[in-house]
Design a protein around this motif. Structure first.
Motif, PDB file in Angstrom:
ATOM      1  N   LEU A 261       0.823  -1.209   0.000  1.00 33.62           N
ATOM      2  CA  LEU A 261       0.000   0.000   0.000  1.00 33.62           C
ATOM      3  C   LEU A 261       0.860   1.264   0.000  1.00 33.62           C
ATOM      4  O   LEU A 261       0.517   2.254  -0.654  1.00 33.62           O
ATOM      5  CB  LEU A 261      -0.920  -0.007   1.222  1.00 33.62           C
ATOM      6  N   ALA A 262       1.988   1.239   0.720  1.00 33.93           N
ATOM      7  CA  ALA A 262       2.874   2.404   0.753  1.00 33.93           C
ATOM      8  C   ALA A 262       3.417   2.719  -0.634  1.00 33.93           C
ATOM      9  O   ALA A 262       3.535   3.891  -1.026  1.00 33.93           O
ATOM     10  CB  ALA A 262       4.016   2.158   1.737  1.00 33.93           C
ATOM     11  N   SER A 263       3.742   1.675  -1.385  1.00 32.79           N
ATOM     12  CA  SER A 263       4.219   1.878  -2.760  1.00 32.79           C
ATOM     13  C   SER A 263       3.137   2.534  -3.611  1.00 32.79           C
ATOM     14  O   SER A 263       3.428   3.434  -4.418  1.00 32.79           O
ATOM     15  CB  SER A 263       4.620   0.534  -3.375  1.00 32.79           C
ATOM     16  N   MET A 264       1.902   2.111  -3.425  1.00 34.72           N
ATOM     17  CA  MET A 264       0.804   2.688  -4.189  1.00 34.72           C
ATOM     18  C   MET A 264       0.550   4.142  -3.799  1.00 34.72           C
ATOM     19  O   MET A 264       0.280   4.999  -4.656  1.00 34.72           O
ATOM     20  CB  MET A 264      -0.456   1.840  -3.985  1.00 34.72           C
ATOM     21  N   PHE A 265       0.629   4.447  -2.492  1.00 30.87           N
ATOM     22  CA  PHE A 265       0.441   5.831  -2.044  1.00 30.87           C
ATOM     23  C   PHE A 265       1.525   6.734  -2.628  1.00 30.87           C
ATOM     24  O   PHE A 265       1.244   7.844  -3.095  1.00 30.87           O
ATOM     25  CB  PHE A 265       0.476   5.897  -0.513  1.00 30.87           C
ATOM     26  N   ALA A 266       2.777   6.271  -2.604  1.00 32.38           N
ATOM     27  CA  ALA A 266       3.885   7.083  -3.125  1.00 32.38           C
ATOM     28  C   ALA A 266       3.740   7.299  -4.624  1.00 32.38           C
ATOM     29  O   ALA A 266       3.944   8.408  -5.132  1.00 32.38           O
ATOM     30  CB  ALA A 266       5.218   6.407  -2.805  1.00 32.38           C
ATOM     31  N   ALA A 267       3.390   6.241  -5.353  1.00 35.78           N
ATOM     32  CA  ALA A 267       3.232   6.359  -6.808  1.00 35.78           C
ATOM     33  C   ALA A 267       2.082   7.295  -7.155  1.00 35.78           C
ATOM     34  O   ALA A 267       2.193   8.136  -8.061  1.00 35.78           O
ATOM     35  CB  ALA A 267       2.993   4.976  -7.411  1.00 35.78           C
ATOM     36  N   ALA A 268       0.966   7.163  -6.431  1.00 35.78           N
ATOM     37  CA  ALA A 268      -0.188   8.022  -6.701  1.00 35.78           C
ATOM     38  C   ALA A 268       0.133   9.486  -6.419  1.00 35.78           C
ATOM     39  O   ALA A 268      -0.237  10.381  -7.186  1.00 35.78           O
ATOM     40  CB  ALA A 268      -1.386   7.567  -5.860  1.00 35.78           C
ATOM     41  N   ALA A 269       0.851   9.749  -5.327  1.00 35.02           N
ATOM     42  CA  ALA A 269       1.180  11.132  -4.972  1.00 35.02           C
ATOM     43  C   ALA A 269       2.164  11.756  -5.960  1.00 35.02           C
ATOM     44  O   ALA A 269       2.143  12.974  -6.180  1.00 35.02           O
ATOM     45  CB  ALA A 269       1.766  11.173  -3.564  1.00 35.02           C
ATOM     46  N   SER A 270       3.026  10.954  -6.570  1.00 37.13           N
ATOM     47  CA  SER A 270       4.005  11.504  -7.505  1.00 37.13           C
ATOM     48  C   SER A 270       3.352  12.035  -8.785  1.00 37.13           C
ATOM     49  O   SER A 270       4.002  12.743  -9.557  1.00 37.13           O
ATOM     50  CB  SER A 270       5.041  10.440  -7.865  1.00 37.13           C
ATOM     51  N   VAL A 282      -5.090  10.008  -4.388  1.00 33.71           N
ATOM     52  CA  VAL A 282      -4.889   8.847  -3.510  1.00 33.71           C
ATOM     53  C   VAL A 282      -6.198   8.195  -3.091  1.00 33.71           C
ATOM     54  O   VAL A 282      -6.174   7.175  -2.392  1.00 33.71           O
ATOM     55  CB  VAL A 282      -4.081   9.238  -2.245  1.00 33.71           C
ATOM     56  N   THR A 283      -7.329   8.748  -3.525  1.00 36.56           N
ATOM     57  CA  THR A 283      -8.624   8.175  -3.143  1.00 36.56           C
ATOM     58  C   THR A 283      -8.770   6.701  -3.527  1.00 36.56           C
ATOM     59  O   THR A 283      -9.246   5.892  -2.723  1.00 36.56           O
ATOM     60  CB  THR A 283      -9.777   8.995  -3.753  1.00 36.56           C
ATOM     61  N   PRO A 284      -8.378   6.291  -4.744  1.00 33.27           N
ATOM     62  CA  PRO A 284      -8.490   4.851  -5.063  1.00 33.27           C
ATOM     63  C   PRO A 284      -7.694   3.962  -4.117  1.00 33.27           C
ATOM     64  O   PRO A 284      -8.158   2.882  -3.740  1.00 33.27           O
ATOM     65  CB  PRO A 284      -7.936   4.783  -6.499  1.00 33.27           C
ATOM     66  N   VAL A 285      -6.514   4.414  -3.701  1.00 35.24           N
ATOM     67  CA  VAL A 285      -5.713   3.617  -2.769  1.00 35.24           C
ATOM     68  C   VAL A 285      -6.373   3.606  -1.398  1.00 35.24           C
ATOM     69  O   VAL A 285      -6.413   2.581  -0.707  1.00 35.24           O
ATOM     70  CB  VAL A 285      -4.277   4.167  -2.670  1.00 35.24           C
ATOM     71  N   THR A 286      -6.901   4.759  -0.986  1.00 42.34           N
ATOM     72  CA  THR A 286      -7.585   4.832   0.307  1.00 42.34           C
ATOM     73  C   THR A 286      -8.785   3.900   0.336  1.00 42.34           C
ATOM     74  O   THR A 286      -9.086   3.277   1.367  1.00 42.34           O
ATOM     75  CB  THR A 286      -8.033   6.275   0.590  1.00 42.34           C
ATOM     76  N   MET A 287      -9.483   3.786  -0.782  1.00 44.88           N
ATOM     77  CA  MET A 287     -10.625   2.875  -0.848  1.00 44.88           C
ATOM     78  C   MET A 287     -10.184   1.428  -0.653  1.00 44.88           C
ATOM     79  O   MET A 287     -10.888   0.633  -0.004  1.00 44.88           O
ATOM     80  CB  MET A 287     -11.329   3.031  -2.203  1.00 44.88           C
ATOM     81  N   LEU A 288      -9.021   1.067  -1.191  1.00 43.30           N
ATOM     82  CA  LEU A 288      -8.507  -0.292  -0.989  1.00 43.30           C
ATOM     83  C   LEU A 288      -8.237  -0.561   0.487  1.00 43.30           C
ATOM     84  O   LEU A 288      -8.367  -1.695   0.950  1.00 43.30           O
ATOM     85  CB  LEU A 288      -7.222  -0.496  -1.792  1.00 43.30           C
TER      86      LEU A 288
END
Length: 379
Positions: A261-270, A282-288
């Protein structure tokens, strides 16, 4: 507005910095992430509140669960049903008039009088409303034989499901959001351009994930310790013994699942360059992160849903430990689920590293995931 790569500033890192090995650079970035979070007053307060809430919740649940409500009853005559009932505070009196006076005065909740004319052999005297608790206590209950009795009480089953899901949700969302804010802050202030002049984007991403993963892991361990203290204080030794193995598995699954999940948050924020755009990206990751929480709240007693959750990478940290606690998982299932989680995490890290590296130095409008995967960024 077109998105163009940002130019690298003339500032350079100290001469010794480029000579750092990958491990040394990752350690420096991780230390920077950890120290920054530990010095944050918001992080300190939120962590303290979460720990106190975990301790208070366990103690309150144990205390309230151990309480039994009693109904005060005045009894006239020899009433066998009262002697066999539980949860009654019995006071024997000599006459119906005396029992009635106690009920009117509010000294007792009700009175039970022997009455041969009644089919039940007794009569209940109450003041304004029927004492349902007393009626239920005096009623004859048939013996029930369960062919397949549950090994875990429903209340404890729900409490365990809620606990695993809540800790996973709070820790993942908190530290995932922290990583996202850190990435965008570095892009917005252009600090990232100085960092990338000395280290690679993979090194920076690895350090961020490692530092926040260690903090999240420490927070989960401390929260678990507070829960153990609460169970010990309330004397729930049986529950504590049941939760030992599931908690250990939860920690293992959480560590790997959080890296995913941390990898997804970092990628989404970039993909964005302003703090105002973080929430949307980051909403899609937060939903996961939120999905496992709501699934166990509504389907904690559904074996099929829990089984599916235990094999899906982003929900395995909640589903599999819960199934282990409920003794619904065979010995090989946690191992298989862990392998699936590891494979999924590796795949996500590879994709996230590519997105992060290609989008990190690009400013302006939001970049799409497809564009970040196709474009050529920095290493």
């Amino acid at each position: 507005m077109t998105t163009t790569p940002a130019t690298t500033p003339s500032l350079t890192a100290p001469a010794a910095t480029p000579g750092l090995s990958f491990g040394q650079a990752v350690r420096l970035i991780a230390e920077r992430e950890i120290l920054t979070r530990l010095r944050s007053r918001a992080f300190q307060v939120s962590t303290g509140i979460m720990l106190l809430a975990a301790l208070a919740g366990v103690i309150a649940a144990g205390t309230l669960g151990g309480r039994t409500s009693t109904t005060s009853v005045a009894v006239v005559g020899d009433v066998a049903a009262v002697q066999q009932a539980s949860g009654l505070a019995v006071r024997h009196v000599g006459s119906v008039a005396e029992a009635t006076a106690l009920v009117r005065a509010g000294t007792v909740d009700a009175a039970v009088v022997a009455d041969r004319s009644s089919p039940a052999g007794i009569r209940i005297i109450a003041d304004e409303s029927s004492p349902d608790a007393l009626v239920a206590a005096l009623s004859v209950k048939p013996q029930v034989t369960l062919l397949d009795p549950p090994t875990i009480p429903p209340g404890l089953r729900y409490a365990a499901a809620f606990g695993f899901a809540l800790i996973f949700l709070m820790s993942s969302a908190t530290f995932g959001g922290t990583i996202a804010q850190s990435v965008v802050e570095e892009k917005q202030t252009r600090i990232v351009e100085i960092l990338i002049s000395a280290i690679s984007t993979r090194t920076l991403l690895t350090g961020k994930i490692l530092g926040n993963s260690l903090l999240a892991f420490a927070q989960v361990v401390v929260t678990g310790a507070f829960a153990v203290i609460g169970l010990s204080v309330t004397g729930e030794s049986a529950t504590l013994s049941l939760l030992g193995a599931p908690i250990a598995w939860f920690v293992i699954f959480f560590v790997i699942g959080f890296v995913l999940l941390a990898s997804m948050f970092a990628a989404a924020a970039s993909l964005v360059s302003r703090q105002e755009d973080i929430q949307a990206t980051v909403t899609p990751v937060t939903m996961l992160v939120m999905i496992p929480y709501f699934l166990v709240i509504f389907f904690h007693d559904n074996s099929l849903v829990l089984t599916i959750m235990s094999y899906v990478p982003f929900s395995a940290a909640v589903g599999m430990p819960l199934r282990i606690f409920l003794s619904e998982a065979a010995w090989w299932e946690p191992l298989l689920s862990l392998l699936i989680l590891l494979a999924g995490t590796v795949g996500v890290i590879v994709a996230a590293a590519k997105i992060y590296g290609n989008a990190l130095l690009r400013t302006g409008a939001k970049i799409s995931v497809r564009e970040a995967l196709r474009s050529s960024g920095v290493d």
